[in-house]
Design a protein around this motif. Sequence first.
Motif, mmCIF file in Angstrom:
data_model
loop_
_atom_site.group_PDB
_atom_site.id
_atom_site.type_symbol
_atom_site.label_atom_id
_atom_site.label_comp_id
_atom_site.label_asym_id
_atom_site.label_seq_id
_atom_site.Cartn_x
_atom_site.Cartn_y
_atom_site.Cartn_z
ATOM 1 N N PHE A 53 0.816 -1.091 -0.005
ATOM 2 C CA PHE A 53 -0.213 0.039 0.242
ATOM 3 C C PHE A 53 0.987 1.266 -0.133
ATOM 4 N N GLY A 54 2.028 1.220 0.832
ATOM 5 C CA GLY A 54 2.840 2.509 0.775
ATOM 6 C C GLY A 54 3.467 2.700 -0.369
ATOM 7 N N MET A 55 3.874 1.523 -1.373
ATOM 8 C CA MET A 55 4.494 1.573 -2.394
ATOM 9 C C MET A 55 3.460 2.328 -3.559
ATOM 10 N N VAL A 56 2.403 1.951 -3.386
ATOM 11 C CA VAL A 56 1.265 2.443 -4.374
ATOM 12 C C VAL A 56 1.234 3.848 -4.186
ATOM 13 N N VAL A 57 0.856 4.474 -2.899
ATOM 14 C CA VAL A 57 0.643 5.591 -2.491
ATOM 15 C C VAL A 57 2.075 6.641 -2.787
ATOM 16 N N GLY A 58 3.104 5.883 -2.577
ATOM 17 C CA GLY A 58 4.379 6.706 -2.984
ATOM 18 C C GLY A 58 4.484 7.040 -4.391
ATOM 19 N N ALA A 59 4.296 5.811 -5.190
ATOM 20 C CA ALA A 59 4.138 5.906 -6.565
ATOM 21 C C ALA A 59 3.217 7.026 -7.046
ATOM 22 N N GLY A 60 2.211 7.050 -6.386
ATOM 23 C CA GLY A 60 1.121 8.083 -6.774
ATOM 24 C C GLY A 60 1.751 9.609 -6.526
#
Length: 458
Positions: A441-448
């Motif tokens: 989830f953190g990776m997805v948020v960070g990518a966004g």
Amino acid sequence: MRRNMVYWMMILVAMMVVECTVNNQHTFQPKDSSTFHRNLFTSFPKFENSYADGSVLSGYMGKDEVYIGTAGTTVKIGCASASSTSGSWDSDGILGLSMQDLTVSEDIGVPYFYYLCQAKIISSCVFSVWLSSTGGEIQLGGYVNKSAASSVVYTPITSPCTKTSCQVAYEITVTNLRVVSSSGRSTNIFSQSSSAQTMATIVDSGVSCTLLPTAVQTSGGTVNLYNAVASIQNPQTLYVTIAGVEYAVPLSECVEKGDNSFVLGDPFFRSYLVVHDLDNKRIGLAKKNSSYVPSSAVSMVSSRSISASTTSMADIRSAAEAYIEWSQTSSSSQSTGDIYEQPNISSLPLWKRTVSGNNNLQQLTTSTNTTSFKRAIITNPVTTPDKNFYYTVLAVGTPQQTPFVVQIDTGSSLTAVFAASSPSPPAWQSALFSLAIIAAFGMVVGAGVYWYRNKYRS
């Protein structure tokens, strides 16, 4: 408040007792087995099997080490959590030895014996069933020469099976049927010679009786076998022609009205050695050697723990425990292969239990409109209300939890034992899974966020 607390504590205790002693069966505890496969990302597949007497067995499919005698491998096994009250579920489960059911997923449709074949635990994908009035034997890897009194004659298995419709029971072809009465008079009730007819017939050790259908489909039309036999005065023996050989089925044992299948059940198995050759998709039949004594393990256990006339499940459990004790302490020189001088054959004892009434796992509904046949079978008894069950023993898990006394059934693909609820994955696995979800989830948020900043910065 205190009264409510007491009430809920009583409910909790009752639930714990039910979970640990499902209908008084020996219950498998997955949490105590180090080899039980715990699902981390998916739930355990569910199963629900219905039987001809209306009983239902349901639960979840697990995966663990399962042993039948000394043969064992990792298999998918049913962990039964509930059963209907109408069936005879006083045993610990069922050992299904039918053909594979292609209409369901491999989680459920693969019989235990197939796993032994795939893992090369046995030399040939063949098992044989030898039954007597007191017990019997399952022979794995072929058949014991001494248990047959004649050569084995083979006939093809004709069970139709596709991914949409599958007959898992062992179906063969019959070309002629005749009945001989007590006076010696012979009457043909089905004949190939008239119009080259053939009749599909099921051989099934899980059926206590010979089932005579009222509307069986043949290559020449519909035949009512039950009425044909009922019309004969004092019918004594049914002669069945298979692969050109005539086999005698005693009508002095259990006979019942079936629906649309002619079934050769236990009375047939007690007269003949039945070889199930899955390598070549054929059934072998030989006259049973009645003087044959099953493996020394059976003899030892019978003399120690169980009498020939027993009908007590407690006695059978005692016999199973004695067999396990004997097999675990015996040296390799005492193996059944050395005893029979056939090292490629191993055997497992079967214990017989007789019960009365309609408490039969595979019994089909019988119409009450059978006055003429009942009159015939009373004057020269052709049936008995007693039903016979044959049991063997399984071990499950690591360390092995045993004995599980299970009923054998060559008409079912499911092998199952009663078990506690499905275990949760270990705490560290759950924690690791949670951390992986948070990290993803953190990776997805960070990518966004990274994409957003780069887009508007430019």
